[in-house]
Design a protein around this motif. Structure first.
Motif: not given
Length: 107
Positions: A42-45, A65-69, A71-76, A81-88
Protein backbone atom coordinates in the motif's frame (compact mmCIF):
# COMPACT_ATOMS: atom_id res chain seq x y z
CA UNK A 1 -15.97 -17.31 -6.88
CA UNK A 2 -17.66 -14.11 -5.74
CA UNK A 3 -19.83 -14.27 -2.65
CA UNK A 4 -23.49 -14.85 -3.38
CA UNK A 5 -25.79 -11.95 -2.69
CA UNK A 6 -29.56 -11.74 -2.66
CA UNK A 7 -30.98 -12.58 -6.05
CA UNK A 8 -27.66 -13.87 -7.37
CA UNK A 9 -26.46 -10.33 -8.10
CA UNK A 10 -22.81 -9.42 -8.35
CA UNK A 11 -21.48 -8.13 -4.99
CA UNK A 12 -21.14 -4.35 -4.68
CA UNK A 13 -17.77 -2.64 -4.41
CA UNK A 14 -18.22 -2.18 -0.65
CA UNK A 15 -19.15 -5.86 -0.24
CA UNK A 16 -16.02 -6.87 -2.14
CA UNK A 17 -13.91 -4.55 0.01
CA UNK A 18 -15.43 -5.99 3.18
CA UNK A 19 -14.68 -9.52 1.96
CA UNK A 20 -11.09 -8.56 1.16
CA UNK A 21 -10.67 -6.99 4.59
CA UNK A 22 -12.05 -10.14 6.24
CA UNK A 23 -9.52 -12.23 4.29
CA UNK A 24 -6.71 -9.89 5.34
CA UNK A 25 -7.71 -10.09 9.01
CA UNK A 26 -7.90 -13.88 8.83
CA UNK A 27 -4.48 -14.08 7.17
CA UNK A 28 -3.04 -11.65 9.75
CA UNK A 29 -4.30 -13.77 12.60
CA UNK A 30 -2.23 -16.62 11.20
CA UNK A 31 0.90 -14.64 10.29
CA UNK A 32 1.64 -10.94 10.96
CA UNK A 33 4.01 -10.91 7.98
CA UNK A 34 0.94 -10.81 5.74
CA UNK A 35 0.05 -7.41 7.17
CA UNK A 36 3.62 -6.14 6.85
CA UNK A 37 3.66 -7.12 3.17
CA UNK A 38 0.23 -5.53 2.63
CA UNK A 39 1.36 -2.28 4.28
CA UNK A 40 4.51 -2.25 2.16
CA UNK A 41 2.43 -2.77 -0.97
CA UNK A 42 0.00 0.00 0.00
CA UNK A 43 2.91 2.37 0.70
CA UNK A 44 4.27 1.71 -2.77
CA UNK A 45 0.81 2.20 -4.29
CA UNK A 46 0.40 5.53 -2.51
CA UNK A 47 3.86 6.71 -3.57
CA UNK A 48 2.92 6.04 -7.20
CA UNK A 49 -0.70 7.23 -6.95
CA UNK A 50 -0.08 10.12 -9.36
CA UNK A 51 0.16 7.59 -12.19
CA UNK A 52 -3.39 6.31 -11.61
CA UNK A 53 -5.52 7.93 -14.30
CA UNK A 54 -8.91 8.12 -12.62
CA UNK A 55 -9.47 10.72 -9.91
CA UNK A 56 -12.13 8.52 -8.31
CA UNK A 57 -9.69 5.58 -8.13
CA UNK A 58 -7.03 7.77 -6.53
CA UNK A 59 -9.54 9.11 -4.03
CA UNK A 60 -10.79 5.62 -3.15
CA UNK A 61 -7.23 4.37 -2.54
CA UNK A 62 -6.51 7.41 -0.38
CA UNK A 63 -9.71 6.91 1.65
CA UNK A 64 -8.92 3.22 2.19
CA UNK A 65 -5.39 4.14 3.21
CA UNK A 66 -6.52 6.74 5.73
CA UNK A 67 -9.34 4.62 7.15
CA UNK A 68 -7.82 1.15 7.19
CA UNK A 69 -4.11 0.87 6.45
CA UNK A 70 -2.66 3.81 8.40
CA UNK A 71 -4.52 2.79 11.59
CA UNK A 72 -3.35 -0.82 11.14
CA UNK A 73 0.25 0.38 10.81
CA UNK A 74 -0.13 2.40 14.01
CA UNK A 75 -1.67 -0.56 15.80
CA UNK A 76 1.35 -2.77 15.16
CA UNK A 77 3.90 -0.04 15.92
CA UNK A 78 4.92 0.88 12.38
CA UNK A 79 4.74 4.61 13.15
CA UNK A 80 6.91 5.83 10.29
CA UNK A 81 4.89 3.84 7.76
CA UNK A 82 1.63 5.11 9.27
CA UNK A 83 2.84 8.71 9.09
CA UNK A 84 3.86 8.33 5.45
CA UNK A 85 0.55 6.70 4.54
CA UNK A 86 -1.38 9.50 6.26
CA UNK A 87 0.74 12.18 4.55
CA UNK A 88 0.26 10.65 1.11
CA UNK A 89 -3.47 10.12 1.62
CA UNK A 90 -3.95 13.66 2.92
CA UNK A 91 -2.20 15.05 -0.16
CA UNK A 92 -4.76 13.30 -2.36
CA UNK A 93 -7.86 13.92 -0.27
CA UNK A 94 -7.13 17.48 0.91
CA UNK A 95 -4.23 18.95 -1.09
CA UNK A 96 -4.58 22.47 0.34
CA UNK A 97 -4.49 21.20 3.92
CA UNK A 98 -1.52 18.95 3.09
CA UNK A 99 0.36 21.93 1.67
CA UNK A 100 -0.36 24.01 4.80
CA UNK A 101 0.94 21.21 7.01
CA UNK A 102 4.08 20.85 4.85
CA UNK A 103 4.66 24.62 4.99
CA UNK A 104 4.37 24.61 8.79
CA UNK A 105 6.83 21.73 9.00
CA UNK A 106 9.32 23.63 6.84
CA UNK A 107 9.03 26.76 9.01
Amino acid sequence: PPADTAGGQEPSRSEKQAANLRKLVLAMSQDIRVLVVKLTDRTHNMRTLRYVGSHSSRRLKAEETMGIFAPLALRIGMYTVAAELETLALAELHPEAAERVAAQQRA
